[in-house]
Design a protein around this motif. Structure first.
Motif, short mmCIF file in Angstrom:
data_model
loop_
_atom_site.label_atom_id
_atom_site.label_comp_id
_atom_site.label_asym_id
_atom_site.label_seq_id
_atom_site.Cartn_x
_atom_site.Cartn_y
_atom_site.Cartn_z
N LEU A 77 42.03 33.70 -85.11
CA LEU A 77 40.81 32.84 -84.97
C LEU A 77 41.25 31.52 -84.45
O LEU A 77 42.03 30.66 -84.78
N ASP A 78 40.63 30.87 -83.23
CA ASP A 78 41.03 29.64 -82.73
C ASP A 78 39.81 28.82 -83.20
O ASP A 78 38.69 29.03 -82.41
N ILE A 79 39.95 27.99 -84.07
CA ILE A 79 38.79 27.10 -84.66
C ILE A 79 38.91 25.69 -83.79
O ILE A 79 39.99 25.25 -83.97
N GLY A 80 37.75 25.35 -83.15
CA GLY A 80 38.04 24.04 -82.31
C GLY A 80 38.60 24.38 -81.10
O GLY A 80 39.50 23.78 -80.54
N CYS A 81 37.79 25.54 -80.31
CA CYS A 81 38.62 26.07 -79.27
C CYS A 81 38.48 25.30 -78.09
O CYS A 81 38.86 25.62 -77.02
N ALA A 82 37.60 24.17 -77.92
CA ALA A 82 37.16 23.66 -76.94
C ALA A 82 36.70 24.50 -75.71
O ALA A 82 35.95 25.12 -75.88
N VAL A 83 37.32 24.21 -74.54
CA VAL A 83 37.11 25.02 -73.54
C VAL A 83 37.80 26.45 -72.98
O VAL A 83 37.99 27.12 -72.22
N ALA A 91 44.59 36.19 -76.56
CA ALA A 91 44.29 37.60 -76.33
C ALA A 91 45.34 38.52 -75.49
O ALA A 91 45.11 39.55 -75.36
N ARG A 92 46.40 37.75 -74.90
CA ARG A 92 47.51 38.54 -74.55
C ARG A 92 48.34 39.40 -75.81
O ARG A 92 48.88 40.36 -75.55
N ALA A 93 48.18 38.70 -76.88
CA ALA A 93 49.13 39.39 -78.19
C ALA A 93 48.05 39.93 -79.36
O ALA A 93 48.47 40.76 -80.04
N TYR A 94 46.54 39.30 -79.31
CA TYR A 94 45.98 39.73 -80.51
C TYR A 94 44.70 40.78 -79.85
O TYR A 94 44.14 40.42 -78.77
N GLN A 95 44.39 41.74 -80.60
CA GLN A 95 43.48 42.85 -79.99
C GLN A 95 41.98 42.05 -80.21
O GLN A 95 41.30 42.43 -79.41
N GLU A 96 41.76 41.22 -81.03
CA GLU A 96 40.64 40.52 -81.31
C GLU A 96 40.85 39.20 -81.47
O GLU A 96 41.59 38.52 -82.28
N VAL A 97 40.18 38.14 -80.65
CA VAL A 97 40.01 36.53 -80.73
C VAL A 97 38.83 36.22 -80.90
O VAL A 97 37.99 36.31 -80.19
N VAL A 98 38.52 35.61 -82.17
CA VAL A 98 37.34 34.67 -82.34
C VAL A 98 37.55 33.41 -82.17
O VAL A 98 38.44 32.72 -82.87
N ALA A 99 36.53 32.74 -81.38
CA ALA A 99 36.98 31.35 -80.92
C ALA A 99 35.63 30.65 -81.19
O ALA A 99 34.59 30.95 -80.77
N ILE A 100 35.66 29.27 -81.88
CA ILE A 100 34.66 28.64 -82.54
C ILE A 100 34.67 27.25 -82.19
O ILE A 100 35.85 26.69 -82.17
N ASP A 101 33.70 26.70 -81.63
CA ASP A 101 33.50 25.28 -81.33
C ASP A 101 32.34 24.60 -81.96
O ASP A 101 31.05 25.37 -81.61
N TYR A 102 32.10 23.39 -82.19
CA TYR A 102 31.05 22.74 -82.69
C TYR A 102 30.07 22.51 -81.55
O TYR A 102 28.88 22.34 -81.40
N SER A 103 30.66 22.34 -80.22
CA SER A 103 30.00 21.75 -79.16
C SER A 103 29.77 22.98 -78.46
O SER A 103 30.20 23.95 -77.84
N SER A 104 28.39 23.02 -78.16
CA SER A 104 27.49 24.14 -77.23
C SER A 104 27.99 24.07 -75.76
O SER A 104 28.13 25.07 -75.12
N ALA A 105 28.27 22.88 -75.41
CA ALA A 105 28.64 22.68 -73.87
C ALA A 105 30.02 23.35 -73.69
O ALA A 105 30.09 23.85 -72.68
N PHE A 106 31.01 22.98 -74.59
CA PHE A 106 32.13 23.84 -74.45
C PHE A 106 32.20 25.31 -74.60
O PHE A 106 32.66 25.94 -74.04
N VAL A 107 31.24 25.64 -75.52
CA VAL A 107 31.04 27.23 -75.56
C VAL A 107 30.36 27.80 -74.45
O VAL A 107 30.60 29.02 -74.10
N ASN A 108 29.64 26.96 -73.78
CA ASN A 108 29.05 27.62 -72.67
C ASN A 108 29.68 27.85 -71.51
O ASN A 108 29.72 28.73 -70.78
N VAL A 109 30.69 26.81 -71.31
CA VAL A 109 31.80 26.83 -70.43
C VAL A 109 32.71 28.13 -70.76
O VAL A 109 33.11 28.94 -69.86
#
Length: 270
Positions: A77-83, A91-109
């Motif tokens: 889990l990358d919480i506050g993942c920004a861009v 993802a090089r080492a983990y089979q699944e990565v959940v990435a969350i950010d409060y900014s919709s602009a960052f997540v769109n990127v």
């Protein structure tokens, strides 16, 4: 006025930037894209800046991978993942990565980068001037392993458990940092790890003073955020490492911010 600034002003007018979170603006998107993806040789113009203080999101991911427990679920889990740079690197080492950010602009990127593997941005030089750049995800990274979404770190809901949680420069920007800290033992599988970085820059812009984990006096004694964090974490975690993780953020070609966050690495008690 440059075409970059024309497009930026149009974007911010359409989206009402004066009334929105600062992290939703074109300026922030470009600054974070530059911080995450610009090669060190291009990010810093001055030769005296320590190059080892650059590529902070990459170094965060490498720290997570260094302490990865092969015996627990390969889910991060990358919480506050920004861009998203650290998310992709995980993802090089983990089979699944959940990435969350409060900014919709960052997540769109992030979604654009996941789909195309690259995205243009502007590296600001001075005033309205900037250099056109392209962020590129290493082709050896399986981008399909990463799932991006908007969300509030203080109210994650039921998202399951993880073998790794990365919370980079997040805690002192939350409304209720203690609530998040107290949720970590539920988020992390026994044997899993947490990597926390924070500059401890408590501000009433983000949370009321009574919610701060440090930076104030109590009973004539100083309350320091790092000590509070350690006291909370030691209830369920073992402290593995306190590495030095300074980083540099560029505002213009001649103006930079040097930040020295407190960094701790923890393993969930079995």
């Amino acid at each position: 006025m440059s075409m970059y600034m024309v497009l930026a002003k149009i974007w911010d007018f359409i989206n009402g930037s004066k009334d929105r979170n600062v992290y939703e603006t074109t300026k922030s998107v470009n600054e974070y894209m530059a911080f995450h993806y610009t090669p060190p040789s291009e990010y810093i113009a001055q030769p005296f800046c320590p190059k080892e203080h650059l590529d902070f999101p990459l170094r965060c991911a490498e720290l997570c991978i260094k302490h990865k427990n092969q015996d627990v679920k390969s889910r991060a889990l990358d919480i506050g993942c920004a861009v998203g740079r650290a998310s992709f690197e995980l993802a090089r080492a983990y089979q699944e990565v959940v990435a969350i950010d409060y900014s919709s602009a960052f997540v769109n990127v992030c979604q654009d980068l996941k789909a195309a593997g690259e995205k243009p941005y502007i590296l600001k030089t001075e005033g309205d001037l900037g250099e056109s750049k392209i962020a590129k995800i290493n082709p050896n990274i399986d981008r399909t392993r990463v799932v991006f979404s908007t969300g509030d770190a203080g109210n994650l809901g039921d998202i399951g458990q993880f073998g790794c949680v990365l919370a980079a420069n997040l805690v002192c920007r939350m409304k209720e940092p203690a609530k998040f800290m107290n949720s970590l033992h539920d988020l992390v599988i026994p044997g899993g790890i947490v990597v926390l970085t924070t500059p401890l820059s408590w501000s009433e812009e983000f949370s009321s003073k009574e919610k701060w984990l440090g930076g104030y006096m109590k009973n004539d004694q100083e309350v320091c955020g790092l000590q509070t964090i350690k006291e909370m974490m030691l209830q369920h975690f073992e402290l593995l490492e306190e590495p030095s993780m300074p980083f540099v953020i560029r505002e213009t070609v001649n103006k930079y911010y040097w930040v020295c966050p407190q960094t701790t690495v923890w393993r969930r008690n079995v």
